[in-house]
Design a protein around this motif. Structure first.
Motif, PDB file in Angstrom:
ATOM      1  N   ARG A   1       2.709  -2.031  27.443  1.00 34.34           N
ATOM      2  CA  ARG A   1       2.272  -0.691  28.064  1.00 34.34           C
ATOM      3  C   ARG A   1       3.247   0.221  27.221  1.00 34.34           C
ATOM      4  O   ARG A   1       4.611  -0.125  27.311  1.00 34.34           O
ATOM      5  CB  ARG A   1       1.995  -0.296  29.568  1.00 34.34           C
ATOM      6  CG  ARG A   1       3.624  -0.970  30.548  1.00 34.34           C
ATOM      7  CD  ARG A   1       3.487  -0.672  31.824  1.00 34.34           C
ATOM      8  NE  ARG A   1       4.882  -0.453  32.685  1.00 34.34           N
ATOM      9  CZ  ARG A   1       5.407   0.394  32.880  1.00 34.34           C
ATOM     10  NH1 ARG A   1       4.774   2.211  32.738  1.00 34.34           N
ATOM     11  NH2 ARG A   1       6.572   0.708  33.157  1.00 34.34           N
TER      12      ARG A   1
ATOM     13  N   ILE B   1      -5.545  -1.817  35.595  1.00 35.02           N
ATOM     14  CA  ILE B   1      -6.065  -3.083  34.983  1.00 35.02           C
ATOM     15  C   ILE B   1      -5.331  -4.237  35.118  1.00 35.02           C
ATOM     16  O   ILE B   1      -5.522  -5.496  35.010  1.00 35.02           O
ATOM     17  CB  ILE B   1      -7.035  -3.070  33.314  1.00 35.02           C
ATOM     18  CG1 ILE B   1      -7.950  -2.102  33.630  1.00 35.02           C
ATOM     19  CG2 ILE B   1      -7.563  -4.182  32.685  1.00 35.02           C
ATOM     20  CD1 ILE B   1      -8.830  -1.295  32.954  1.00 35.02           C
ATOM     21  N   GLN B   2      -4.257  -4.482  33.988  1.00 34.59           N
ATOM     22  CA  GLN B   2      -3.361  -5.547  34.041  1.00 34.59           C
ATOM     23  C   GLN B   2      -3.059  -5.815  34.942  1.00 34.59           C
ATOM     24  O   GLN B   2      -2.126  -7.106  35.449  1.00 34.59           O
ATOM     25  CB  GLN B   2      -1.857  -5.530  32.763  1.00 34.59           C
ATOM     26  CG  GLN B   2      -2.601  -5.075  31.320  1.00 34.59           C
ATOM     27  CD  GLN B   2      -1.829  -5.085  30.538  1.00 34.59           C
ATOM     28  OE1 GLN B   2      -1.085  -4.370  30.995  1.00 34.59           O
ATOM     29  NE2 GLN B   2      -1.474  -5.882  28.795  1.00 34.59           N
TER      30      GLN B   2
ATOM     31  N   ILE C   1      -5.370   6.180  28.423  1.00 35.36           N
ATOM     32  CA  ILE C   1      -5.592   4.882  28.036  1.00 35.36           C
ATOM     33  C   ILE C   1      -4.114   3.915  28.830  1.00 35.36           C
ATOM     34  O   ILE C   1      -4.569   2.682  29.389  1.00 35.36           O
ATOM     35  CB  ILE C   1      -5.873   5.106  26.449  1.00 35.36           C
ATOM     36  CG1 ILE C   1      -6.920   5.770  26.489  1.00 35.36           C
ATOM     37  CG2 ILE C   1      -5.607   3.426  25.978  1.00 35.36           C
ATOM     38  CD1 ILE C   1      -7.118   5.568  24.936  1.00 35.36           C
ATOM     39  N   ASN C   2      -3.049   4.364  28.429  1.00 31.10           N
ATOM     40  CA  ASN C   2      -1.829   3.202  28.583  1.00 31.10           C
ATOM     41  C   ASN C   2      -1.898   3.110  30.663  1.00 31.10           C
ATOM     42  O   ASN C   2      -1.744   2.112  31.415  1.00 31.10           O
ATOM     43  CB  ASN C   2      -0.449   4.301  27.912  1.00 31.10           C
ATOM     44  CG  ASN C   2       0.811   3.548  28.928  1.00 31.10           C
ATOM     45  OD1 ASN C   2       0.517   2.394  28.588  1.00 31.10           O
ATOM     46  ND2 ASN C   2       1.589   4.280  29.579  1.00 31.10           N
TER      47      ASN C   2
ATOM     48  N   TYR D   1      -5.205   0.652  31.186  1.00 34.34           N
ATOM     49  CA  TYR D   1      -4.965  -0.672  31.444  1.00 34.34           C
ATOM     50  C   TYR D   1      -3.442  -0.977  31.603  1.00 34.34           C
ATOM     51  O   TYR D   1      -3.839  -1.966  31.948  1.00 34.34           O
ATOM     52  CB  TYR D   1      -4.295  -0.116  29.311  1.00 34.34           C
ATOM     53  CG  TYR D   1      -4.527  -1.842  28.182  1.00 34.34           C
ATOM     54  CD1 TYR D   1      -5.552  -2.383  28.367  1.00 34.34           C
ATOM     55  CD2 TYR D   1      -2.911  -2.035  28.048  1.00 34.34           C
ATOM     56  CE1 TYR D   1      -4.823  -3.749  27.816  1.00 34.34           C
ATOM     57  CE2 TYR D   1      -2.920  -3.253  27.659  1.00 34.34           C
ATOM     58  CZ  TYR D   1      -4.077  -4.439  27.456  1.00 34.34           C
ATOM     59  OH  TYR D   1      -4.104  -5.215  26.680  1.00 34.34           O
ATOM     60  N   THR D   2      -2.993   0.178  32.448  1.00 35.98           N
ATOM     61  CA  THR D   2      -1.297  -0.739  32.653  1.00 35.98           C
ATOM     62  C   THR D   2      -2.323  -0.819  33.935  1.00 35.98           C
ATOM     63  O   THR D   2      -1.836  -2.002  34.978  1.00 35.98           O
ATOM     64  CB  THR D   2      -0.003   0.494  32.600  1.00 35.98           C
ATOM     65  OG1 THR D   2      -0.004   0.634  31.587  1.00 35.98           O
ATOM     66  CG2 THR D   2       0.390  -0.815  33.538  1.00 35.98           C
TER      67      THR D   2
END
Length: 75
Positions: free
Chosen positions: A41, A30-31, A23-24, A27-28
């Motif tokens: 993050r 995507i950012q 997930i980390n 998510y990073t």
């Protein structure tokens, strides 16, 4: 039946640690792709610790499963 539940419970903790790691990373990414400048993050050390914890807990779960399997085959 209770043995199968016990086996499944062993893999919850490694799955949680690995899921947090994935997930980390996602998510990073995507950012970064979206161009967000304030990236939230886990740092590199935190990612390393998550991956090590996932690996270690998985190895322990596998060793316990092997121990149970050898005990049941001896009976």
């Amino acid at each position: 039946m209770s043995n199968q539940r016990n086996v499944k419970k062993r893999y919850i903790l490694p799955a949680v640690f690995f899921s947090l790691y994935v997930i980390n990373v996602v998510y990073t990414k995507i950012q970064l792709v979206s161009g967000d400048t304030s990236i939230i993050r886990v740092n590199d050390v935190g990612e390393f610790i998550l991956l090590i914890l996932a690996s270690l807990t998985f190895v322990v779960a596998m060793l316990l499963a092997e121990k149970d399997a050898s005990e049941h085959s001896a009976e």
